[in-house]
Design a protein around this motif. Structure first.
Motif, PDB file in Angstrom:
ATOM      1  N   SER A  55       7.466  36.109  19.857  1.00 14.53           N
ATOM      2  CA  SER A  55       6.509  35.019  20.075  1.00 14.53           C
ATOM      3  C   SER A  55       5.156  35.530  20.542  1.00 14.53           C
ATOM      4  N   ILE A  56       5.102  36.769  21.027  1.00 15.50           N
ATOM      5  CA  ILE A  56       3.815  37.349  21.442  1.00 15.50           C
ATOM      6  C   ILE A  56       2.965  37.759  20.253  1.00 15.50           C
ATOM      7  N   ALA A  57       3.515  37.745  19.039  1.00 17.61           N
ATOM      8  CA  ALA A  57       2.814  38.335  17.891  1.00 17.61           C
ATOM      9  C   ALA A  57       2.928  37.467  16.649  1.00 17.61           C
ATOM     10  N   LYS A  58       2.743  36.161  16.802  1.00 20.15           N
ATOM     11  CA  LYS A  58       2.867  35.264  15.655  1.00 20.15           C
ATOM     12  C   LYS A  58       1.855  35.637  14.572  1.00 20.15           C
ATOM     13  N   PRO A  72      13.387  49.442  14.239  1.00 15.99           N
ATOM     14  CA  PRO A  72      13.302  50.167  15.500  1.00 15.99           C
ATOM     15  C   PRO A  72      13.212  51.673  15.225  1.00 15.99           C
ATOM     16  N   PRO A  73      12.510  52.453  16.077  1.00 15.90           N
ATOM     17  CA  PRO A  73      11.847  51.996  17.303  1.00 15.90           C
ATOM     18  C   PRO A  73      10.345  51.748  17.152  1.00 15.90           C
ATOM     19  N   ASP A  74       9.784  52.039  15.955  1.00 20.20           N
ATOM     20  CA  ASP A  74       8.324  52.059  15.849  1.00 20.20           C
ATOM     21  C   ASP A  74       7.746  51.022  14.901  1.00 20.20           C
ATOM     22  N   GLY A  75       8.567  50.048  14.469  1.00 16.26           N
ATOM     23  CA  GLY A  75       8.001  48.944  13.710  1.00 16.26           C
ATOM     24  C   GLY A  75       7.000  48.174  14.563  1.00 16.26           C
ATOM     25  N   LEU A  76       6.111  47.441  13.909  1.00 16.32           N
ATOM     26  CA  LEU A  76       5.024  46.764  14.614  1.00 16.32           C
ATOM     27  C   LEU A  76       5.532  45.912  15.776  1.00 16.32           C
ATOM     28  N   LYS A  77       6.590  45.155  15.557  1.00 10.57           N
ATOM     29  CA  LYS A  77       7.072  44.273  16.628  1.00 10.57           C
ATOM     30  C   LYS A  77       7.473  45.074  17.854  1.00 10.57           C
ATOM     31  N   ALA A  91       6.212  34.108  29.076  1.00 15.58           N
ATOM     32  CA  ALA A  91       5.410  32.917  28.772  1.00 15.58           C
ATOM     33  C   ALA A  91       5.476  32.566  27.289  1.00 15.58           C
ATOM     34  N   ALA A  92       5.396  33.579  26.426  1.00 15.24           N
ATOM     35  CA  ALA A  92       5.432  33.325  24.987  1.00 15.24           C
ATOM     36  C   ALA A  92       6.806  32.817  24.543  1.00 15.24           C
ATOM     37  N   MET A  93       7.863  33.419  25.080  1.00 18.46           N
ATOM     38  CA  MET A  93       9.209  32.952  24.734  1.00 18.46           C
ATOM     39  C   MET A  93       9.426  31.530  25.222  1.00 18.46           C
ATOM     40  N   ARG A  94       8.930  31.219  26.400  1.00 14.66           N
ATOM     41  CA  ARG A  94       9.097  29.867  26.930  1.00 14.66           C
ATOM     42  C   ARG A  94       8.454  28.832  26.016  1.00 14.66           C
ATOM     43  N   ARG A  95       7.310  29.163  25.456  1.00 13.70           N
ATOM     44  CA  ARG A  95       6.652  28.214  24.555  1.00 13.70           C
ATOM     45  C   ARG A  95       7.488  27.999  23.286  1.00 13.70           C
ATOM     46  N   SER A  96       8.091  29.054  22.780  1.00 11.64           N
ATOM     47  CA  SER A  96       8.946  28.889  21.604  1.00 11.64           C
ATOM     48  C   SER A  96      10.191  28.068  21.925  1.00 11.64           C
ATOM     49  N   ILE A  97      10.772  28.304  23.099  1.00 18.49           N
ATOM     50  CA  ILE A  97      11.949  27.513  23.489  1.00 18.49           C
ATOM     51  C   ILE A  97      11.560  26.057  23.675  1.00 18.49           C
ATOM     52  N   MET A 252       7.656  36.066  14.912  1.00 22.71           N
ATOM     53  CA  MET A 252       6.487  36.721  14.325  1.00 22.71           C
ATOM     54  C   MET A 252       6.217  36.197  12.914  1.00 22.71           C
ATOM     55  N   LEU A 253       7.290  35.906  12.179  1.00 23.62           N
ATOM     56  CA  LEU A 253       7.187  35.563  10.763  1.00 23.62           C
ATOM     57  C   LEU A 253       7.270  34.074  10.481  1.00 23.62           C
ATOM     58  N   ASN A 254       8.043  33.334  11.293  1.00 19.40           N
ATOM     59  CA  ASN A 254       8.312  31.924  11.031  1.00 19.40           C
ATOM     60  C   ASN A 254       8.397  31.144  12.332  1.00 19.40           C
TER      61      ASN A 254
END
Length: 337
Positions: A55-58, A72-77, A91-97, A252-254
């Motif tokens: 959720s930090i990287a939509k 893993p371990p070096d993909g963008l996410k 904070a970002a996860m809370r908004r998605s929940i 990130m994707l959807n």
């Protein structure tokens, strides 16, 4: 609590006019009777596969392939997760929940990065919200022990035998990605006898037979697969052989919208609207070990109430089909979670 309208009752989501009566969070009656209400009442959703830390990287990483995005371990996410502070991730996860709560998702199965600390961060993000996460720790046995199970990245990344054994001894869920890029990691994943597989975009006949024989459920994430360019899962072939549930995958994707996932799956696959609704509710609940996903006496009163007289839904000739193929967040009147 009493809710009146058209109730999508039981395992076949039979539309009946009447009311749902609940006491102390449990459905005590589903009464068929003429009522003056245009509401549509269905079971709340269970999102069977998420990565909400993203959720930090939509919408980050446009144009990157799957490995560049999430491997893993070096993909963008993973790089972005390492760079973000704990407070930013919570904070970002809370908004998605909160978005899931507003759109009628009662529970979600999360493959949680970040080890033990990642598990604790998600629990903090979900505090005082009505959505119940089923958390599968990743990376270490210790993360599994702090969570509800283990979520393996895939048999191409590691063998996971030790983690599978530890998860089984703990009596917890073990899920694993398989067949997302190609078919090479499906047999090794099946050899682990997981509680469920995720993706299965590229199963061959042998794999479909093994899935049928073992009755291992599959979670499909068709929107995500399309975005990452790996193809789309053979939903009908899988559903003919085993329990299939829907997940929204990486935030990130959807968006974590089960409305959008249902619509996409229904228009992509040759399966009925009822089967798709079952994938978004009952089947995900079964995989997670939850007594949810159906409107029946004795079930938890986890309900989604839609406005059947909204400009979007008014005049629908097939209520279940309309819920699956056209309903959305703007039609939600209430989410009883």
């Amino acid at each position: 609590m009493i809710v009146e309208g058209t109730v999508l009752r039981g395992p076949e989501f039979e539309p009946v006019e009447g009311r749902v009566v609940a006491e102390d969070g449990e459905i005590v009656a589903v009464e068929e009777e003429s009522v003056e209400s245009s509401k549509v009442i269905l079971p709340a959703f269970v999102n069977a596969h998420t990565h909400i830390g993203d959720s930090i990287a939509k919408e980050a990483g446009g144009g990157l392939d799957l490995d560049e995005l999430v491997a893993p371990p070096d993909g963008l996410k993973h790089r972005l997760l390492r760079q973000a502070s704990r407070e930013e991730k919570v904070a970002a996860m809370r908004r998605s929940i909160r978005f899931m709560e507003q759109t009628g998702t009662a529970s979600f199965l999360e493959f949680r990065e970040g080890g033990v600390e990642g598990v604790y961060a998600l629990r903090e993000a979900a505090e005082r919200l009505a959505v119940d996460p089923v958390i599968l720790g990743r990376e270490t046995v210790e993360a599994m022990e702090a969570a509800d199970g283990f979520g393996a990245s895939g048999a191409r990344d590691a063998e996971f035998g030790r983690e599978r054994t530890a998860t089984d001894r703990a009596g917890k869920l073990f899920g694993i990605h398989a067949g997302e890029r190609d078919a090479t990691d499906i047999n090794p994943a099946l050899d682990l006898a997981p509680d469920f597989l995720v993706h299965m975009v590229h199963p061959e006949s042998l794999h479909l037979d093994r899935v049928a024989d073992s009755e291992i459920p599959v979670v499909v994430c068709p929107r995500s697969n399309l975005v990452t360019g790996v193809g789309v899962p053979p939903i009908r072939d899988l559903a003919e052989r085993t329990t299939v549930a829907l997940g929204t995958d990486n935030v990130m994707l959807n968006s974590p919208s089960m409305f959008r996932e249902m619509e996409f799956a229904a228009k992509l696959a040759d399966v009925s609207a009822r089967e798709v609704l079952r994938m978004a509710t009952r089947n995900g609940a079964e995989i997670a070990g939850l007594d949810a996903g159906l409107i029946e006496e004795g079930r938890p009163a986890k309900l989604l109430v839609l406005d059947g007289d909204s400009d979007n839904l008014a005049g629908a000739q097939d209520v279940v089909r309309a819920v699956v193929r056209r309903a959305g967040a703007s039609d939600v009147l209430d989410a009883v979670l």
